[in-house]
Design a protein around this motif. Structure first.
Motif, mmCIF file in Angstrom:
data_model
loop_
_atom_site.group_PDB
_atom_site.id
_atom_site.type_symbol
_atom_site.label_atom_id
_atom_site.label_comp_id
_atom_site.label_asym_id
_atom_site.label_seq_id
_atom_site.Cartn_x
_atom_site.Cartn_y
_atom_site.Cartn_z
ATOM 1 N N VAL A 4 0.852 -1.182 0.000
ATOM 2 C CA VAL A 4 0.000 0.000 0.000
ATOM 3 C C VAL A 4 0.891 1.236 0.000
ATOM 4 C CG1 VAL A 4 -1.950 -1.102 1.175
ATOM 5 C CG2 VAL A 4 -0.176 -0.027 2.537
ATOM 6 N N SER A 5 0.419 2.251 -0.686
ATOM 7 C CA SER A 5 1.073 3.554 -0.578
ATOM 8 C C SER A 5 0.486 4.204 0.663
ATOM 9 C CB SER A 5 0.777 4.408 -1.811
ATOM 10 O OG SER A 5 1.410 3.858 -2.928
ATOM 11 N N LEU A 6 1.346 4.538 1.586
ATOM 12 C CA LEU A 6 0.872 5.111 2.844
ATOM 13 C C LEU A 6 0.561 6.586 2.653
ATOM 14 C CD1 LEU A 6 3.325 3.328 5.267
ATOM 15 C CD2 LEU A 6 0.957 2.734 4.762
ATOM 16 N N ASP A 7 -0.614 6.962 3.091
ATOM 17 C CA ASP A 7 -1.064 8.339 2.963
ATOM 18 C C ASP A 7 -0.593 9.136 4.171
ATOM 19 O OD1 ASP A 7 -2.322 10.577 1.977
ATOM 20 O OD2 ASP A 7 -4.286 10.025 2.778
ATOM 21 N N GLU A 26 -4.180 -1.308 20.793
ATOM 22 C CA GLU A 26 -4.036 -0.944 19.388
ATOM 23 C C GLU A 26 -3.735 0.537 19.241
ATOM 24 O OE1 GLU A 26 -7.220 -2.118 16.826
ATOM 25 O OE2 GLU A 26 -7.461 -4.010 17.902
ATOM 26 N N ARG A 27 -2.823 0.843 18.341
ATOM 27 C CA ARG A 27 -2.476 2.217 17.984
ATOM 28 C C ARG A 27 -3.176 2.538 16.669
ATOM 29 N NH1 ARG A 27 -0.535 3.578 22.685
ATOM 30 N NH2 ARG A 27 0.969 5.111 22.004
ATOM 31 N N PRO A 28 -3.361 3.816 16.349
ATOM 32 C CA PRO A 28 -3.946 4.154 15.046
ATOM 33 C C PRO A 28 -3.064 3.616 13.911
ATOM 34 C CG PRO A 28 -3.912 6.066 16.496
ATOM 35 C CD PRO A 28 -3.115 4.990 17.178
ATOM 36 N N ALA A 29 -3.688 2.915 12.983
ATOM 37 C CA ALA A 29 -2.938 2.272 11.902
ATOM 38 C C ALA A 29 -3.155 3.000 10.583
ATOM 39 C CB ALA A 29 -3.366 0.817 11.764
ATOM 40 N N LEU A 30 -2.086 3.067 9.780
ATOM 41 C CA LEU A 30 -2.180 3.589 8.417
ATOM 42 C C LEU A 30 -2.659 2.502 7.463
ATOM 43 C CD1 LEU A 30 1.158 5.604 8.274
ATOM 44 C CD2 LEU A 30 -1.151 6.503 8.604
ATOM 45 N N ALA A 31 -2.393 1.242 7.799
ATOM 46 C CA ALA A 31 -2.838 0.106 6.993
ATOM 47 C C ALA A 31 -2.930 -1.111 7.898
ATOM 48 C CB ALA A 31 -1.872 -0.156 5.846
ATOM 49 N N GLY A 48 3.004 3.592 10.339
ATOM 50 C CA GLY A 48 4.000 4.508 9.791
ATOM 51 C C GLY A 48 5.307 3.751 9.724
ATOM 52 N N ALA A 49 6.349 4.314 10.255
ATOM 53 C CA ALA A 49 7.644 3.630 10.265
ATOM 54 C C ALA A 49 7.694 2.624 11.405
ATOM 55 C CB ALA A 49 8.768 4.640 10.394
ATOM 56 N N SER A 50 6.550 2.141 11.823
ATOM 57 C CA SER A 50 6.443 1.212 12.935
ATOM 58 C C SER A 50 5.407 0.141 12.599
ATOM 59 C CB SER A 50 6.009 1.907 14.216
ATOM 60 O OG SER A 50 5.918 3.277 14.107
ATOM 61 N N HIS A 51 5.297 -0.856 13.476
ATOM 62 C CA HIS A 51 4.322 -1.912 13.233
ATOM 63 C C HIS A 51 3.718 -2.409 14.535
ATOM 64 C CE1 HIS A 51 7.582 -4.769 14.384
ATOM 65 N NE2 HIS A 51 6.567 -5.526 14.751
ATOM 66 N N GLN A 52 2.575 -3.072 14.389
ATOM 67 C CA GLN A 52 1.976 -3.883 15.436
ATOM 68 C C GLN A 52 1.578 -5.207 14.811
ATOM 69 O OE1 GLN A 52 -1.369 -1.653 17.177
ATOM 70 N NE2 GLN A 52 -0.313 -1.792 19.138
ATOM 71 N N CYS A 117 2.997 -4.529 3.239
ATOM 72 C CA CYS A 117 4.145 -3.664 3.001
ATOM 73 C C CYS A 117 3.639 -2.266 2.700
ATOM 74 C CB CYS A 117 4.962 -4.208 1.835
ATOM 75 S SG CYS A 117 6.409 -3.210 1.441
ATOM 76 N N GLY A 118 4.147 -1.282 3.402
ATOM 77 C CA GLY A 118 3.783 0.110 3.167
ATOM 78 C C GLY A 118 4.959 0.878 2.601
ATOM 79 N N VAL A 119 4.678 1.668 1.573
ATOM 80 C CA VAL A 119 5.693 2.508 0.943
ATOM 81 C C VAL A 119 5.291 3.962 1.164
ATOM 82 C CG1 VAL A 119 6.886 3.080 -1.204
ATOM 83 C CG2 VAL A 119 6.126 0.730 -0.790
#
Length: 167
Positions: A4-7, A26-31, A48-52, A117-119
Motif C-alpha cells: 500500500v502507498s501510505l497516505d 491498538e495504535r492508530p494504523a495507516l494500513a 508509519g515507520a512502525s508496526h503492530q 508492506c507500506g511505501v
C-alpha cells in the motif's frame, strides 16, 4: 505483494527512536491486514515507520513511543499461558548501494499472501514490511513473522524476527 502507498508524509526518524512493547493496546494504523495462519487470525498493522502484530495473546509493537525507553532489545522471550514468544531485533547501517539492494530483497520477500508492506511518498525505499508464516516446530506449527523498517536518509534498516508457539 500486498503493498500500500501510505497516505502519510515520511518523517525523518531514526532507528534509535524505536521502542518495543508487548503491553500496548491498538495504535492508530495507516494500513491493516488480517491473515489466518495456524488456526489464528493474525493482524498485521502498519503505524508509519512502525508496526503492530496482534496474534493470540501477543500485542507486539515496535514504534516511536512517547515516554518509553528508546532502543530495541536484541532479544526478548516471554512465557505466556499456553504459549512461548521470542523476539529479536537488529539494526544495520548500509552503504547506499547495499541499502538499495537490501530494500529490493525486502520488497521481494513481502510478496506472499501473508504480508503487508507500506511505501511512503517521497522515497520508494522508505518502507515498513511485515511477513508472517507458519513453520514446523518441536510442538507443532509455530507462527513466525519478520519485519523491516527502512530509513533511506541514513541508510539504516531495522529487522525483527518473532516466533509464537503453543506449548
Amino acid at each position: 505483494m500486498y503493498a500500500v502507498s501510505l497516505d502519510a508524509p515520511y518523517l525523518d526518524t531514526d532507528a534509535d527512536q524505536l521502542c518495543f512493547s508487548l503491553d500496548l493496546t491498538e495504535r492508530p494504523a495507516l494500513a491493516e491486514r488480517v491473515v489466518s495462519l495456524g488456526g489464528l487470525d493474525v493482524r498485521l498493522r502498519l503505524l508509519g515507520a512502525s508496526h503492530q502484530v496482534l496474534a493470540g495473546p501477543v500485542r507486539e509493537t515496535v514504534a516511536c513511543l512517547q515516554g518509553a525507553v528508546r532502543g530495541l532489545p536484541e532479544t526478548c522471550t516471554r512465557h505466556l499461558p499456553g504459549w512461548n514468544y521470542a523476539f529479536g531485533a537488529t539494526t544495520r547501517r548500509l552503504t547506499p548501494a547495499e541499502f538499495s539492494a537490501e530494500v529490493a530483497q525486502v520488497l521481494d520477500q513481502a510478496t506472499t499472501e501473508h504480508s503487508l508492506c507500506g511505501v511512503f511518498p517521497g522515497s520508494p525505499e522508505a518502507v515498513t514490511a511485515v511477513v508472517v508464516e507458519t513453520v514446523e516446530g518441536p510442538y507443532g506449527a509455530e507462527l513466525v513473522w519478520r519485519t523491516w523498517h527502512t530509513y533511506p536518509q541514513n541508510g539504516q534498516i531495522v529487522s525483527t524476527y518473532s516466533r509464537l508457539e503453543a506449548r
